[in-house]
Design a protein around this motif. Sequence first.
Motif, PDB file in Angstrom:
ATOM      1  N   ILE A  98       0.787  -1.448  -0.027  1.00 34.06           N
ATOM      2  CA  ILE A  98      -0.128  -0.150  -0.133  1.00 34.06           C
ATOM      3  C   ILE A  98       0.791   1.320   0.071  1.00 34.06           C
ATOM      4  N   VAL A 125      -1.423   4.813  -6.861  1.00 30.16           N
ATOM      5  CA  VAL A 125      -2.807   4.870  -6.636  1.00 30.16           C
ATOM      6  C   VAL A 125      -3.316   6.186  -6.845  1.00 30.16           C
ATOM      7  N   SER A 169      -8.152  -3.718   3.228  1.00 38.16           N
ATOM      8  CA  SER A 169      -7.861  -2.336   2.585  1.00 38.16           C
ATOM      9  C   SER A 169      -7.209  -2.399   1.463  1.00 38.16           C
ATOM     10  N   THR A 196      -8.727  -0.420  -2.073  1.00 37.76           N
ATOM     11  CA  THR A 196      -7.774   0.325  -2.755  1.00 37.76           C
ATOM     12  C   THR A 196      -7.610  -0.226  -4.157  1.00 37.76           C
ATOM     13  N   THR A 231     -11.310   5.236  -1.165  1.00 36.08           N
ATOM     14  CA  THR A 231      -9.888   4.732  -0.819  1.00 36.08           C
ATOM     15  C   THR A 231      -9.278   5.143   0.381  1.00 36.08           C
ATOM     16  N   LEU A 242      -7.979   3.050   3.808  1.00 37.28           N
ATOM     17  CA  LEU A 242      -6.664   3.486   4.182  1.00 37.28           C
ATOM     18  C   LEU A 242      -6.715   3.649   5.850  1.00 37.28           C
TER      19      LEU A 242
END
Length: 542
Positions: free
Chosen positions: A241, A248, A301, A305, A314, A318
């Motif tokens: 992430i 992203v 998550s 995402t 998103t 997060l």
Amino acid sequence: MPDRLSPLAPFRHDTFRTIWLASLASNFGGLIQAVGAGWMMTSISDSVNMVALVQASTSLPIMLFSLVSGALADNFDRRRIMLIAQCFMLVVSALLTACAWFGFITPWLLLFFTFLIGCGTALNNPSWQASVGDMVPREVLPAAVALNSMGFNITRSVGPAIGGAIVAAAGAAAAFAANTLSYFAIIFALVRWRRDVSLSKLPRESMGRAISAGLRYVAMSPNIGKVLLRGFVFGLSASAILALLPLVARDLVSGGPFTFGVLLGAFGLGAIGGALLSARLREHLSSEAIVRIAFAGFAISSLVTALSPYSLVTCLALLLSGCGWVLALSLFNTTVQLSTPRWVVGRALSLYQTTTFGGIAAGSWIWGQLAEVHGPANALMISAAVMVAGAAIGLRLPLPEFQSLDLDPLNRFSEPPLQLDLKPRSGPIVVMIDYEIADEDVSEFLTAMAERRRIRIRDGAGQWALMRDLENPTVWTETYHVPTWVEYVRHNQRRTKADAAIGDRLTALHRGPAPPRVHRMIERQTILPYDYERYKQQMDMH
């Protein structure tokens, strides 16, 4: 509410409070710098992998150099080490600012500077983490570790958004300049800290011996081994992430640097919630249950995402991963600290950081490679599967619960009067301890001796053996070697109050009229007569 249940109890201790507040400013600047570096890489390179390597370049030094830093933390003044590290990062950040300001930055030069900042972090972290136990009592240590995580993530909740705004308005060089200024607060706080240092009468361990002692201690501590494994898997999977978040922001939710900062801020806000929840969760759930929740939350998550085209959705995802990040890492850190005596805590923490940040560095590169070929969404979904596997490891190797072991020095040992004039480096030393054990107690004796063997080797002994007299079967002899006399003294001074139970148990099983007999001998090799003078000269030199 008792201190051990209050998440804010460590703030009652002035030193911890002062340095914690100063760390906020430093962390704030570091996060602004991270936003600047991440977004600058997207501007000067078209490679997805180079973007992911920005995080890897910061994490890799922590994996490579933390063990050496841990040995330094256990053998030198931790305050001075932190001052050196902070001043080094100040200089590197100033150079990065100048290069960015005058337009000299290339992708590889940016990675080089972030690598150097990571080196400063690698030097600083073991001393900082080990010093928490010097600032607060043991009973509030879990809360102090959680507050450290919360402090970082308080800045993470707003710092990246501000960093994104700075980058959008004034460019990455301004973000690097803000980070340079942020080091002054923590340097000032460390200069003012007057740490009480207990001076050892023993000579300082060499770097090689100190590192091997740390490795040996962790290798002979099964509970710490479980933490290292889970920390590595967590870092490997959770790094997806953070490593791919610039992509992203740019590709999945079609945003800019400010959006990137807001997404990082959502992660940080979730982490604050995780820090505040951790104490309450520990009251009701086992350590293993909390870690499984953290892995599962990260997996969810990552999936959201990967699939969401909306920045708001998103951000909500997060929040969950930020909470899981702090729950897992603060619990790993606390477990290591509560399972380790002060003489080796820096090295144990450095090994934990080596495995965890090694996982983060490896994961950042792996997820960057996957995103390059298959896109960031697919890379995030694969990372979610790895997180589920990480949670499943606990079915076979569950984390230990926090233990209330008294790891303060036992302080029962005093050097015996010797008839030989030994020097500290004289050796090897052979120790033999005779016990008389009744036949009905042999099984219990062997069980206790298995634990004694682990403790002996963990604290520096070698060639441990247990022997039984063939002519008098009630007599058992424990034997082990240490390389020098000073290492024999150091070995005995490492014994903790928690270890005393095994020694007392063995003494109770002993049936002789006097306590178990201890033989301390120095090993000598036979020599030919014509070599005697040369041998004597060599011994005089030592």
